[in-house]
Design an enzyme around this catalytic site. Structure first.
Site, mmCIF file in Angstrom:
data_model
loop_
_atom_site.group_PDB
_atom_site.id
_atom_site.type_symbol
_atom_site.label_atom_id
_atom_site.label_comp_id
_atom_site.label_asym_id
_atom_site.label_seq_id
_atom_site.Cartn_x
_atom_site.Cartn_y
_atom_site.Cartn_z
ATOM 1 N N HIS A 308 0.859 -1.194 0.000
ATOM 2 C CA HIS A 308 0.000 0.000 0.000
ATOM 3 C C HIS A 308 0.886 1.232 0.000
ATOM 4 O O HIS A 308 1.935 1.250 0.631
ATOM 5 C CB HIS A 308 -0.904 0.006 1.244
ATOM 6 N N ASP A 366 -7.860 -5.308 -0.292
ATOM 7 C CA ASP A 366 -8.329 -6.136 -1.420
ATOM 8 C C ASP A 366 -8.002 -7.607 -1.248
ATOM 9 O O ASP A 366 -8.473 -8.447 -2.011
ATOM 10 C CB ASP A 366 -7.694 -5.627 -2.721
HETATM 11 C C1 SDX Z 1 -6.001 0.174 -3.026
HETATM 12 O O1 SDX Z 1 -4.285 4.684 -2.001
HETATM 13 C C2 SDX Z 1 -5.232 4.026 -1.451
HETATM 14 O O2 SDX Z 1 -5.696 4.331 -0.367
HETATM 15 C C3 SDX Z 1 -5.771 2.855 -2.247
HETATM 16 C C4 SDX Z 1 -6.794 2.003 -1.527
HETATM 17 C C5 SDX Z 1 -8.077 2.743 -1.274
HETATM 18 O O3 SDX Z 1 -8.824 2.335 -0.373
HETATM 19 O O4 SDX Z 1 -8.385 3.674 -2.048
HETATM 20 O O5 SDX Z 1 -6.282 1.538 -0.286
HETATM 21 C C6 SDX Z 1 -7.180 0.777 -2.374
HETATM 22 O O6 SDX Z 1 -5.697 0.539 -4.120
HETATM 23 C C7 SDX Z 1 -5.191 -0.842 -2.277
HETATM 24 C C8 SDX Z 1 -3.913 -1.306 -3.065
HETATM 25 C C9 SDX Z 1 -4.379 -2.370 -4.054
HETATM 26 N N1 SDX Z 1 -3.316 -2.692 -5.021
HETATM 27 C C10 SDX Z 1 -2.693 -3.880 -4.991
HETATM 28 O O7 SDX Z 1 -2.909 -4.756 -4.145
HETATM 29 C C11 SDX Z 1 -1.731 -4.103 -6.155
HETATM 30 C C12 SDX Z 1 -0.411 -4.665 -5.629
HETATM 31 N N2 SDX Z 1 0.264 -3.645 -4.871
HETATM 32 C C13 SDX Z 1 1.235 -2.791 -5.541
HETATM 33 O O8 SDX Z 1 0.989 -2.544 -6.883
HETATM 34 C C14 SDX Z 1 1.737 -1.636 -4.711
HETATM 35 O O9 SDX Z 1 1.958 -2.123 -3.443
HETATM 36 C C15 SDX Z 1 0.909 -0.367 -4.589
HETATM 37 C C16 SDX Z 1 0.609 0.216 -5.938
HETATM 38 C C17 SDX Z 1 -0.369 -0.653 -3.869
HETATM 39 C C18 SDX Z 1 1.705 0.647 -3.774
HETATM 40 O O10 SDX Z 1 2.869 0.856 -4.443
HETATM 41 P P1 SDX Z 1 3.915 1.988 -3.932
HETATM 42 O O11 SDX Z 1 3.653 2.433 -2.565
HETATM 43 O O12 SDX Z 1 4.006 3.007 -4.999
HETATM 44 O O13 SDX Z 1 5.212 1.182 -3.780
HETATM 45 P P2 SDX Z 1 6.193 0.893 -4.933
HETATM 46 O O14 SDX Z 1 5.404 0.473 -6.147
HETATM 47 O O15 SDX Z 1 7.119 2.048 -5.051
HETATM 48 O O16 SDX Z 1 6.933 -0.376 -4.346
HETATM 49 C C19 SDX Z 1 7.870 -0.221 -3.298
HETATM 50 C C20 SDX Z 1 8.706 -1.488 -3.379
HETATM 51 C C21 SDX Z 1 9.142 -1.778 -4.809
HETATM 52 O O17 SDX Z 1 10.399 -2.471 -4.740
HETATM 53 P P3 SDX Z 1 11.762 -1.577 -4.960
HETATM 54 O O18 SDX Z 1 11.578 -0.805 -6.253
HETATM 55 O O19 SDX Z 1 11.835 -0.652 -3.756
HETATM 56 O O20 SDX Z 1 12.845 -2.607 -4.999
HETATM 57 O O21 SDX Z 1 7.891 -2.622 -2.977
HETATM 58 C C22 SDX Z 1 7.731 -3.497 -4.087
HETATM 59 C C23 SDX Z 1 8.098 -2.725 -5.341
HETATM 60 O O22 SDX Z 1 8.607 -3.603 -6.345
HETATM 61 N N3 SDX Z 1 6.311 -3.890 -4.099
HETATM 62 C C24 SDX Z 1 5.874 -5.120 -4.297
HETATM 63 C C25 SDX Z 1 4.480 -5.051 -4.163
HETATM 64 N N4 SDX Z 1 4.104 -3.788 -3.926
HETATM 65 C C26 SDX Z 1 5.255 -3.067 -3.891
HETATM 66 N N5 SDX Z 1 6.540 -6.286 -4.561
HETATM 67 C C27 SDX Z 1 5.760 -7.379 -4.699
HETATM 68 N N6 SDX Z 1 4.386 -7.393 -4.573
HETATM 69 C C28 SDX Z 1 3.736 -6.251 -4.323
HETATM 70 N N7 SDX Z 1 2.391 -6.263 -4.206
#
Ligand code: SDX
Length: 431
Positions: A308, A366
């Site tokens: 998140h 989710d």
């Molecule tokens: C919702 O914003 C909100 O409030 C949203 C929400 C709401 O109620 O409105 O809460 C609803 O959207 C919940 C989130 C649902 N999405 C997912 O479950 C999709 C999977 N999650 C990711 O895509 C990701 O975690 C995000 C998009 C949710 C958040 O991404 P960030 O905070 O921008 O983090 P990032 O993409 O910069 O990742 C940070 C690190 C990265 O590694 P490095 O580049 O630092 O090496 O964490 C890793 C990412 O590769 N990472 C993951 C991961 N999520 C982040 N690695 C594996 N699996 C994951 N799910």
């Protein structure tokens, strides 16, 4: 606006610029950079707005480190336990918990706006039967501006209120119709003798051929899912609604924009993507392979339902959702649901894995919602429409707050330009 408690000094090329700072009632202080470009001739740079406050708000507060979510100051776990969705709608819209008479009047108003204009049924029939329900919702909600033109004037408080009530009341009807259309069953009209969640289940699952009785445990779980998704401060879809609204667009167009943004798998589409991922993983013995893929920088695969932007400890909604998942699956006699077993084992292994611990990736809202919805009989394509239905009150509350904000102006971010500097046109024969 919060009081200006102190200032920040920014030094550029030996010149100091004083920037006012504002202190919130909760959360970090903010540096007010509104005059920075005028004073220093520089922009700030923050792709994804990870460190940027786009507005001030009194609706929802999130503390990502503590895993705290408050709606008008009330913790989400207390609201999920003690309140119900329409009362939370009132709280989000008006800022306080209603007295009994106020709540009854509000619920009455919503109940009596659940039918949609009869001509919209023709609109539905223009879609292909295999259209994704989110495509239908974006289209139908946007088209509401054509059917409810008498509540599109955003400068008329009464029209704003009617549009708010219409949207909250009609979203379940529209979502249920999108489901019925996709399965080739007849549309089911709303019933005024059912509460909000029971009415939605009725419109989705009843058929003319037999009586459909809503199970109170299922409608309670449905209502809880609505409550847990109601609002979440300035997330991507809410920010989309605010930006669309800043141009003066009508409420139906703004909410349609929010639905479109929510559809993405990184946002509201994650519940559908999460369940599809759990089905792809299948047997729990495949989990290590998927965890390895999620950690592999060369693999774009991510664990859907994990991580998140704000919560870096745990998502309080996921905790409540997990409890609901156990209740619903026990009731339906599917506590041995293989997908739930895989989900629980995936959560256990991922949370124990140092990669996820250091990246602070935990199950989000989710992760478990899809398991409940599937157990209730919804296809995965209906998961995000249900999220959109629930979040409509949050979008509307933030839209309303923005329109009442004297600082409200059209949103217009700037950029860090890295393209070509000026150059002359070259005729085709000289290229
Ligand atoms: C919702 O914003 C909100 O409030 C949203 C929400 C709401 O109620 O409105 O809460 C609803 O959207 C919940 C989130 C649902 N999405 C997912 O479950 C999709 C999977 N999650 C990711 O895509 C990701 O975690 C995000 C998009 C949710 C958040 O991404 P960030 O905070 O921008 O983090 P990032 O993409 O910069 O990742 C940070 C690190 C990265 O590694 P490095 O580049 O630092 O090496 O964490 C890793 C990412 O590769 N990472 C993951 C991961 N999520 C982040 N690695 C594996 N699996 C994951 N799910």
């Amino acid at each position: 606006m919060a009081e200006t408690s102190k200032t920040a000094t920014l030094s550029i090329d030996g010149k100091d610029f004083e920037l006012p700072m504002h202190s919130p009632t909760a959360g970090p202080d903010v540096i007010d950079i509104r005059k920075l470009y005028g004073q220093a001739g520089v922009f700030t740079y923050d792709p994804g707005f990870t460190s940027t406050a786009s507005c001030d708000s009194t609706i929802t507060f999130i503390d990502g480190d503590k895993g705290e979510l408050l709606h008008r100051g009330y913790p989400i776990d207390q609201l999920a336990e003690k309140s119900h969705y329409l009362e939370v709608c009132f709280l989000l819209l008006y800022g306080y918990l209603p007295k009994a008479a106020e709540l009854e009047k509000f619920e009455n108003t919503i109940t009596r706006h659940t039918m949609i204009h009869e001509q919209m049924y023709n609109f539905f029939r223009g879609f292909r039967r295999d259209a994704h329900p989110m495509a239908i919702m974006v289209g139908v909600v946007g088209a509401m501006a054509a059917f409810y033109h008498d509540s599109t004037d955003i400068n008329d408080p009464r029209q704003r209120e009617i549009a708010s009530h219409r949207l909250i009341a009609k979203m379940p009807t529209i979502a249920a119709m999108a489901y019925k259309y996709s399965v080739g069953q007849p549309f089911v009209y709303p019933r005024n003798d059912l509460d909000y969640a029971a009415n939605f289940l009725h419109m989705c699952f009843s058929v003319p051929a037999e009586e459909y009785v809503v199970d109170p445990i299922l409608s309670r779980a449905m209502d809880r899912i609505f409550t847990l998704h109601a609002d979440h401060e300035q997330n991507a879809s809410t920010s989309t609604v605010r930006l669309a609204s800043s141009s003066g667009a009508n409420p139906f167009a703004c909410i349609a924009a929010g639905i479109a943004c929510l559809w993405g798998p990184a946002h509201g589409g994650a519940n559908q993507a999460c369940l599809e991922m759990l089905k792809e993983i299948g047997d729990p013995e495949n989990i290590p392979e998927y965890i390895a893929r999620a950690k592999d920088k060369n693999d774009s695969f991510r664990l859907m339902g994990f991580g998140h932007r704000v919560y870096k400890n745990f998502d309080p909604r996921a905790k409540v959702m997990k409890q609901s998942a156990d209740e619903v699956l026990d009731l339906l006699g599917v506590e041995n649901n293989p997908i739930l077993a895989t989900a629980k084992e995936l959560e256990k292994q991922a949370v124990a894995d140092p990669y996820f611990a250091e990246k602070k990736l935990f199950p989000n809202v989710d992760f478990y919602s899809g398991i409940i919805l599937e157990a209730m009989g919804f296809p995965t394509s209906m998961f995000t429409p249900i999220f959109a239905l629930s979040r409509t009150v949050g979008w509307i509350s933030q839209w309303k707050e923005m329109l009442n904000d004297p600082q409200n102006k059209i949103g217009r971010p700037r950029q860090l330009y890295l393209g070509e500097t000026e150059r002359d046109y070259v005729d085709i024969e000289n290229r």
